[in-house]
Motif scaffolding. Structure first.
Motif, PDB file in Angstrom:
ATOM      1  N   LYS A  28       0.895  -1.218   0.023  1.00  0.00           N
ATOM      2  CA  LYS A  28       0.089   0.102  -0.024  1.00  0.00           C
ATOM      3  C   LYS A  28       0.879   1.324  -0.084  1.00  0.00           C
ATOM      4  N   GLN A  29       2.050   1.160   0.267  1.00  0.00           N
ATOM      5  CA  GLN A  29       2.988   2.460   0.322  1.00  0.00           C
ATOM      6  C   GLN A  29       3.238   2.650  -1.122  1.00  0.00           C
ATOM      7  N   PRO A  30       3.138   4.238  -1.044  1.00  0.00           N
ATOM      8  CA  PRO A  30       3.266   4.969  -2.439  1.00  0.00           C
ATOM      9  C   PRO A  30       4.977   4.689  -2.971  1.00  0.00           C
ATOM     10  N   ILE A  31       4.531   4.636  -4.339  1.00  0.00           N
ATOM     11  CA  ILE A  31       5.986   5.064  -5.258  1.00  0.00           C
ATOM     12  C   ILE A  31       6.079   6.263  -5.770  1.00  0.00           C
ATOM     13  N   GLU A  32       7.305   6.857  -5.332  1.00  0.00           N
ATOM     14  CA  GLU A  32       7.519   8.271  -5.556  1.00  0.00           C
ATOM     15  C   GLU A  32       7.240   8.712  -7.416  1.00  0.00           C
ATOM     16  N   TYR A  33       7.893   7.706  -8.034  1.00  0.00           N
ATOM     17  CA  TYR A  33       8.061   7.719  -9.481  1.00  0.00           C
ATOM     18  C   TYR A  33       8.227   6.667 -10.137  1.00  0.00           C
ATOM     19  N   ALA A  34       7.309   6.318 -11.561  1.00  0.00           N
ATOM     20  CA  ALA A  34       7.444   5.082 -12.186  1.00  0.00           C
ATOM     21  C   ALA A  34       7.552   5.511 -13.707  1.00  0.00           C
ATOM     22  N   ASN A  35       8.279   4.858 -14.442  1.00  0.00           N
ATOM     23  CA  ASN A  35       8.568   4.809 -15.802  1.00  0.00           C
ATOM     24  C   ASN A  35       8.293   3.869 -16.329  1.00  0.00           C
ATOM     25  N   LEU A  36       7.070   3.409 -17.199  1.00  0.00           N
ATOM     26  CA  LEU A  36       6.426   2.254 -17.463  1.00  0.00           C
ATOM     27  C   LEU A  36       6.491   2.057 -19.168  1.00  0.00           C
ATOM     28  N   PRO A  37       6.463   0.842 -19.778  1.00  0.00           N
ATOM     29  CA  PRO A  37       6.569   0.672 -21.121  1.00  0.00           C
ATOM     30  C   PRO A  37       5.599   1.602 -21.764  1.00  0.00           C
ATOM     31  N   LYS A  38       5.757   2.093 -22.738  1.00  0.00           N
ATOM     32  CA  LYS A  38       4.790   2.853 -23.632  1.00  0.00           C
ATOM     33  C   LYS A  38       3.461   2.144 -23.850  1.00  0.00           C
ATOM     34  N   GLU A  39       3.600   0.687 -23.951  1.00  0.00           N
ATOM     35  CA  GLU A  39       2.369  -0.186 -24.212  1.00  0.00           C
ATOM     36  C   GLU A  39       0.960   0.163 -23.148  1.00  0.00           C
ATOM     37  N   LEU A  40       1.708   0.564 -21.997  1.00  0.00           N
ATOM     38  CA  LEU A  40       0.928   0.476 -20.788  1.00  0.00           C
ATOM     39  C   LEU A  40      -0.024   1.894 -20.344  1.00  0.00           C
ATOM     40  N   GLU A  41       0.403   2.748 -21.421  1.00  0.00           N
ATOM     41  CA  GLU A  41      -0.269   4.179 -21.186  1.00  0.00           C
ATOM     42  C   GLU A  41      -1.689   4.143 -21.344  1.00  0.00           C
ATOM     43  N   PRO A  42      -2.301   3.270 -22.027  1.00  0.00           N
ATOM     44  CA  PRO A  42      -3.834   3.161 -21.994  1.00  0.00           C
ATOM     45  C   PRO A  42      -4.253   2.958 -20.392  1.00  0.00           C
ATOM     46  N   PHE A  43      -3.412   2.342 -19.672  1.00  0.00           N
ATOM     47  CA  PHE A  43      -4.171   1.587 -18.375  1.00  0.00           C
ATOM     48  C   PHE A  43      -3.592   2.322 -17.384  1.00  0.00           C
ATOM     49  N   ALA A  44      -3.048   3.752 -17.792  1.00  0.00           N
ATOM     50  CA  ALA A  44      -2.187   4.709 -16.715  1.00  0.00           C
ATOM     51  C   ALA A  44      -3.142   4.832 -15.442  1.00  0.00           C
ATOM     52  N   GLN A  45      -4.152   5.199 -15.426  1.00  0.00           N
ATOM     53  CA  GLN A  45      -4.979   5.687 -14.345  1.00  0.00           C
ATOM     54  C   GLN A  45      -5.239   4.530 -13.283  1.00  0.00           C
ATOM     55  N   ASP A  46      -5.445   3.342 -13.778  1.00  0.00           N
ATOM     56  CA  ASP A  46      -5.709   2.245 -13.174  1.00  0.00           C
ATOM     57  C   ASP A  46      -4.578   1.636 -12.588  1.00  0.00           C
ATOM     58  N   LEU A  47      -3.408   1.868 -13.383  1.00  0.00           N
ATOM     59  CA  LEU A  47      -2.208   1.112 -12.841  1.00  0.00           C
ATOM     60  C   LEU A  47      -1.602   2.043 -11.491  1.00  0.00           C
ATOM     61  N   LYS A  48      -1.855   3.337 -12.010  1.00  0.00           N
ATOM     62  CA  LYS A  48      -1.392   4.479 -10.838  1.00  0.00           C
ATOM     63  C   LYS A  48      -2.129   4.299  -9.603  1.00  0.00           C
ATOM     64  N   GLN A  49      -3.422   3.990  -9.712  1.00  0.00           N
ATOM     65  CA  GLN A  49      -4.316   3.879  -8.278  1.00  0.00           C
ATOM     66  C   GLN A  49      -3.956   2.355  -7.655  1.00  0.00           C
ATOM     67  N   MET A  50      -3.707   1.496  -8.587  1.00  0.00           N
ATOM     68  CA  MET A  50      -3.434   0.318  -8.218  1.00  0.00           C
ATOM     69  C   MET A  50      -2.064   0.241  -7.271  1.00  0.00           C
ATOM     70  N   HIS A  51      -1.089   0.727  -7.750  1.00  0.00           N
ATOM     71  CA  HIS A  51       0.234   0.664  -7.064  1.00  0.00           C
ATOM     72  C   HIS A  51       0.546   1.955  -6.179  1.00  0.00           C
ATOM     73  N   ASN A  52      -0.571   2.813  -6.120  1.00  0.00           N
ATOM     74  CA  ASN A  52      -0.127   3.943  -5.249  1.00  0.00           C
ATOM     75  C   ASN A  52       1.030   4.865  -5.940  1.00  0.00           C
ATOM     76  N   ILE A  53       0.932   4.983  -7.363  1.00  0.00           N
ATOM     77  CA  ILE A  53       2.105   5.729  -7.749  1.00  0.00           C
ATOM     78  C   ILE A  53       1.750   7.185  -7.943  1.00  0.00           C
ATOM     79  N   LYS A  54       2.660   8.208  -7.259  1.00  0.00           N
ATOM     80  CA  LYS A  54       2.401   9.293  -7.364  1.00  0.00           C
ATOM     81  C   LYS A  54       2.754  10.115  -8.894  1.00  0.00           C
ATOM     82  N   GLN A  55       3.835   9.750  -9.521  1.00  0.00           N
ATOM     83  CA  GLN A  55       4.145  10.336 -10.867  1.00  0.00           C
ATOM     84  C   GLN A  55       4.348   9.086 -11.731  1.00  0.00           C
ATOM     85  N   VAL A  56       3.965   9.123 -12.902  1.00  0.00           N
ATOM     86  CA  VAL A  56       4.224   8.051 -13.856  1.00  0.00           C
ATOM     87  C   VAL A  56       4.495   8.501 -15.219  1.00  0.00           C
TER      88      VAL A  56
END
Length: 817
Positions: free
Chosen positions: A764-792
């Motif tokens: 549940k702890q946040p991730i300050e920053y994540a850079n993910l493969p470009k293919e995952l951009e359409p799923f950005a909002q769900d992935l961000k909330q799922m992993h508690n990523i502050k900036q992606v």
């Protein structure tokens, strides 16, 4: 978010019996021939009522029930009757043990009454297991469960006997048959088993009459010297070419027999010379027929030596064998003794060594039908396809007609009376059940000699497979076996009698073979469109479940501990169709945990409302989830349609446990909760609708295999109507994505979870920053909330430093925690 509609926090096994009672009350499996749906007829094997079921029987019949439930959900009206096989030798043997009596020493009427008393008790035990396992047969009312010892069933067996007699396919002959001295009955070829047995091979000297020289011959049956009628040598064996056509003199009996060159004599076995006796084995039997030899019957039906054995008369076979070997030693006729391992024919029931005893019996022609049966084999769909070869191998092994008469009490009587004056057989009109051993003949005058002196009824019964093999006709409501002939007259016009014959591999040579034979003889067409052959359930070491081995596992304690659904799902997942299942209770426990996992997933989803479809506008994540769901539907259908549920069950298990629970639910639940209002109302409804679509589909896909938990969840969340009358899911190819993002989504999630674990922080702890493969951009909002990523960010060529780097599908992801 609402209170869960599933109140209990765990799947309550007591609900299984409640659901069973509800099914009976609703009669949802009742057959309606006029429903307008296409009809699918399953010739369900009536279990033999001669003892307690072990887990193998339970799993075998559960697999048949998967098919019935699947076909029903596919829109068919399923004719799926349950029956009990209550005829024949195993019943009699069990009754003798149960009551401490002997059939031959008990009045026939009394013994038959004991059989019925015993059968009702044991039959109830089997039916209780069937009910506990939730089998969806059309009715479980006692009067609607067919029994092969019922008068209407036996009348049908006798009617088909009379019809085949009139067509010249049944005849009586005095010939040697496989005989069990313990069971006191003829044994058909299909009922003969073999076991490896250590025995003594003795080499003994015959004399050649013309030259006086010794002719050593090796045999394991010296007690049959008195029944020897020829000696065979291989025509290419140089040692014996000078003896072709000469005469051998048998030891102890001094009988003169021909020395015949024959290719069946194996130069490498023993001395290469072979004595042909009546009858040591099936090979002897064939030699006597081929060479027109004269048989001498030296063993009677009780297993004692006859007067043909001379001084050894009255001895049991083993006793005579030892005595003869001693006499051969004393007379200097024994060359040597050695121990060998031999394949010995034994009775399938008593495991007693088979003897060949000459007597008059009735036979049904089958040799003449081998080629026609091969032809219709091509019209049958075999499950698995390898079962076809098993059947053809058996068919190619048939060399003799089927002996169908038995000298027993509890079975369908042979409907024949014989004229007291000339012995001419007389058969009655078909349509009723006859007992010639106790009834007056239904005719007054002999059709041959005109005598009115009366008739003697045949006291024998028919082989129990004569009853079992016409089950396809009985369940079709054959005239005289039912007052309702409309169904029979309509369905018998098809190209086959039943849609499906499901059965075990061990009875290919009996139930399958005789059913295909008899239906072809009567109707000149295949009995079945589909034939489904299962393997066996064995112990962890691959051994057959047997009381003598002490490894029998009974289903009732397993159902009590893990639940019926777990036992059923275990059967589907443990092995592919046709292969043996090595029973493993630990794995069964794991499957029980899976069912609880499914229940808890459903409980969680039940806290969300199910939006209407017209309110939905799917996001990229939802479209991916629905795509994965449709791929699952497609794979499961492909599996189930072959009637092999193994692959489908594994697909569902892996999807639910490894994809749906671990990734899909985790990915959308924040959107479904929407506690911080990070999503729009439409986006929230999309998540709720997607979760419900997945759950509903999973329940339907699992329903044929795990009927209790799926129906309970369905009724609790979605409808008062049973899941088992819903339509089975069909994949929509338009909803399957051309580019599959599943691998990269799954591996990215796993990498992020690993990163948090490596950093020793909670998920549940946040991730300050994540850079993910470009293919995952359409799923950005769900992935961000799922992993508690502050900036992606999303790029395939990250250049950041002092971050954690992980490889996913050949690309780097970078995380700053």
């Amino acid at each position: 978010m609402n209170e869960p509609k599933l109140r209990s926090k765990r799947w309550d096994l007591s609900k299984e019996s409640e659901i069973w009672e509800l099914w009976q009350k609703e009669e949802i499996y009742k057959f309606n021939m006029n429903s307008g749906k296409p009809i699918f007829i399953i010739d369900n094997p009536p279990p033999y009522v001669s003892g307690r079921w072990h887990v193998g029987g339970a799993i075998h019949y559960a697999a048949i029930d998967y098919i019935a439930r699947f076909i029903r959900m596919k829109g068919y009206e399923v004719h799926y009757k349950f029956g009990l096989d209550r005829n024949g030798l195993p019943v009699e043997v069990s009754v003798e043990k149960e009551f401490g009596i002997k059939m031959r020493e008990t009045p026939r009427e009394e013994f038959i009454a004991k059989c019925r008393q015993y059968l009702d008790t044991v039959g109830d035990s089997i039916l209780n297991i069937c009910k506990k396992l939730g089998f969806s047969n059309n009715s479980w009312k006692w009067e609607e469960i067919y029994k092969t010892d019922h008068e209407t069933y036996r009348a049908l067996t006798q009617e088909t006997f009379i019809q085949l007699w009139n067509e010249g396919l049944i005849y009586e002959d005095d010939r040697p048959n496989s005989w069990c001295t313990d069971c006191q009955t003829v044994i058909a070829d299909a009922e003969v088993e073999r076991r490896e047995q250590v025995t003594t091979l003795v080499t003994i000297n015959f004399k050649v009459k013309e030259s006086g020289e010794n002719l050593p011959i090796a045999t394991t049956r010296p007690e049959l010297i008195c029944a020897c009628d020829a000696v065979l040598v291989n025509p290419e064996d140089e040692r014996y070419k000078q003896l072709h056509g000469k005469t051998a003199i048998t030891p102890l009996y001094n009988k003169e027999v021909r020395i015949i060159p024959h290719p069946s004599a194996k130069p490498e076995f023993g001395t290469g010379a072979l004595m042909v006796c009546s009858y040591g084995d099936i090979t002897d039997l064939r030699h006597f027929r081929e060479l027109n030899l004269k048989p001498t019957f030296s063993i009677d039906k009780d297993g004692y030596m006859t007067e043909a054995a001379g001084k050894y008369r009255g001895m049991k076979v083993e006793e005579a064998r030892k005595a003869i070997i001693n006499d051969l030693k004393r007379q200097g006729l024994l060359v040597k003794e050695e121990k060998i391992t031999q394949s010995q024919p034994i009775c399938w029931r008593s495991k007693t060594p088979i003897e060949f005893v000459g007597m008059k019996e009735y036979y049904l022609k089958q040799v003449d039908f081998v080629e026609p049966l091969k032809e219709i084999t091509e019209d049958i769909i075999w499950h698995p396809p390898t079962a076809k070869k098993l059947w053809l191998d058996w068919l190619n092994s048939i060399t003799m007609d089927w002996p169908i008469s038995r000298r027993r009490y509890y079975g369908t009587e042979i409907p024949v009376w014989y004229c007291k004056s000339c012995g001419e057989p007389h058969l009655p009109k078909p349509g009723k059940y006859y007992q010639p051993w106790r009834e007056k003949a239904p005719f007054d005058k002999c059709k041959k000699c005109g005598s009115t002196e009366g008739f003697i009824g045949d006291e024998r019964t028919l082989d129990t497979w004569m009853d079992s093999s016409i089950s396809p006709l009985y369940i079709l409501k054959y005239p005289h076996a039912s007052n309702d002939t409309e169904f029979f007259e309509r369905e018998i016009k098809r190209d086959y009698v039943s849609d499906l014959r499901p059965q075990g591999r061990d009875i290919i040579g009996t139930w399958l073979s005789y059913s295909l034979l008899r239906i072809y003889q009567l109707y000149k067409k295949p009995a079945f469109k589909h034939v489904w052959i299962s393997g066996h359930v064995v112990d962890a070491e691959g051994r057959k479940l047997s009381k003598s081995l002490g490894n029998v596992i009974y289903p009732e304690p397993l159902i009590e501990k893990y639940g019926a659904d777990a036992v059923r799902l275990y059967g589907a997942m443990a092995s592919t169709l046709g292969s043996d299942i090595r029973f493993d209770e630990k794995r069964l426990g794991g499957i029980s945990r899976f069912i609880n996992k499914l229940y808890n997933i459903a409980r969680f989803i039940s806290t969300f409302p199910e939006p209407k479809e017209d309110e939905i506008k799917l996001s990229a994540t939802d479209k991916w989830i629905i795509s994965e769901l449709n791929k699952l539907i497609r794979r499961v259908n492909e599996s189930y349609e072959t009637f092999d549920f193994h692959i489908g069950a594994e697909e569902i298990y892996n999807y639910v446990w490894n994809i749906f629970a671990s990734h899909i639910v985790e990915m959308v639940k924040t959107r479904a909760y929407n506690r911080n209002h990070d999503f729009t109302e439409v986006e929230q409804k999309n998540a709720e609708w997607t979760l419900h679509q997945c759950l509903k589909t999973i329940l339907k896909l699992l329903a044929p295999i795990t009927p209790f938990v799926t129906d309970y969840i369905w009724r609790s969340i979605y409808s008062k109507e049973s899941i088992h009358i819903q339509k089975f899911p069909e994949a929509d190819p338009r909803l399957i994505l051309t580019e599959d993002p599943t691998p990269i989504i799954v591996k990215t999630n796993s990498a992020i979870w690993k990163a948090k674990k490596d950093a020793n922080i909670s998920l549940k702890q946040p991730i300050e920053y994540a850079n993910l493969p470009k293919e995952l951009e359409p799923f950005a909002q769900d992935l961000k909330q799922m992993h508690n990523i502050k900036q992606v960010t999303f790029t395939d060529q990250p250049k950041l430093k002092n971050v954690r780097t992980y490889q996913v599908e050949g690309k780097e992801i970078q995380l700053k925690i």
